[in-house]
Design a protein around this motif. Structure first.
Motif: not given
Length: 244
Positions: A142, A144, A147
């Protein structure tokens, strides 16, 4: 499943075993710090040898994969990312050891007031949470979540930047606590490094999955923002990690 897929799967399993061990070291380092538990601190230090063995084993597995299977594309990125993640996990283990070595110098727990004003416990908790969430992001592929970790490091940096002034002010009013204050300041500095190392790992997750290199970008962006504000320098993270 072909041979390279089997070897890559084995590599991931071994990395997760190391990750679990380092997370135990870090969590135990926190518990040892809060309770002045020297026996637990010694255990954390002793586990360093096991972490080092994982480090060597994973490096060799990566080298064999590169030599025997000449991986390409996403498989190659996985091996390259694993080499760097492995190195950062080993450093986080070293950091947990260092914290535990400081704990071994303490016969009583830290003064609660000093812990509160420095936010050392909150910093430790966030470092642990980031490390745990980074593992989840890796297992789930993942980016996301990875980040998001780059942004969360700002909290650790903020506490770290204020710690020198806060502890110095406290010690001027409590000169008998100099040794305690210096030890706590050293621990805070180590926790800031954990944040840097977790963001390094997050960057490798993004590289492995998206084939994008994000490190160093935030430092450049912050410098540019600083110039726009007329102060000539930015307030970027000292590790140069990216914020997407």
């Amino acid at each position: 499943m072909n041979h390279i897929d089997v070897e890559l799967s084995n590599l991931k399993v071994k990395l997760m075993e190391m990750w679990d061990l380092v997370e135990y070291q870090l969590q135990s380092g926190r518990d040892a710090m809060l309770n002045a538990d020297q026996e637990l601190a010694r255990k954390v230090v002793k586990l360093g040898k096991k972490v080092n063995n994982f480090d060597v084993k994973i490096d060799r597995m990566c080298e064999n994969l590169l030599a025997l299977y000449t991986p390409v594309a996403v498989d190659l990125r996985l091996v390259l990312a694993t080499l760097k993640i492995n190195a950062n996990l080993e450093r986080i283990g070293d950091t947990a050891e260092g914290i535990s070595m400081f704990v071994q110098k303490r016969e009583v727990p830290f003064n609660p007031e000093m812990l509160e004003i420095t936010r050392a416990v909150a910093m430790f908790d966030e470092a642990l949470a980031m490390f745990h969430d980074c593992r989840i992001a890796y297992k789930a592929n993942n980016t996301d979540q990875a980040r998001a970790l780059l942004r969360r490091d700002k909290m650790l940096n903020k506490i770290y930047r204020k710690s020198d002034r806060i502890i110095a002010q406290y010690l001027r009013a409590n000169p008998d606590s100099i040794e305690e204050g210096l030890i706590l300041l050293s621990i805070i500095k180590k926790l800031e490094r954990v944040g840097d190392q977790v963001t390094n790992i997050a960057e490798e997750i993004i590289f492995y999955q998206d084939a994008k290199v994000v490190k160093h970008k935030s430092k450049k962006k912050d410098k540019e923002n600083g110039k726009e504000n007329g102060n000539g320098n930015g307030n970027g993270n000292n590790n140069g990690n990216a914020i997407s």
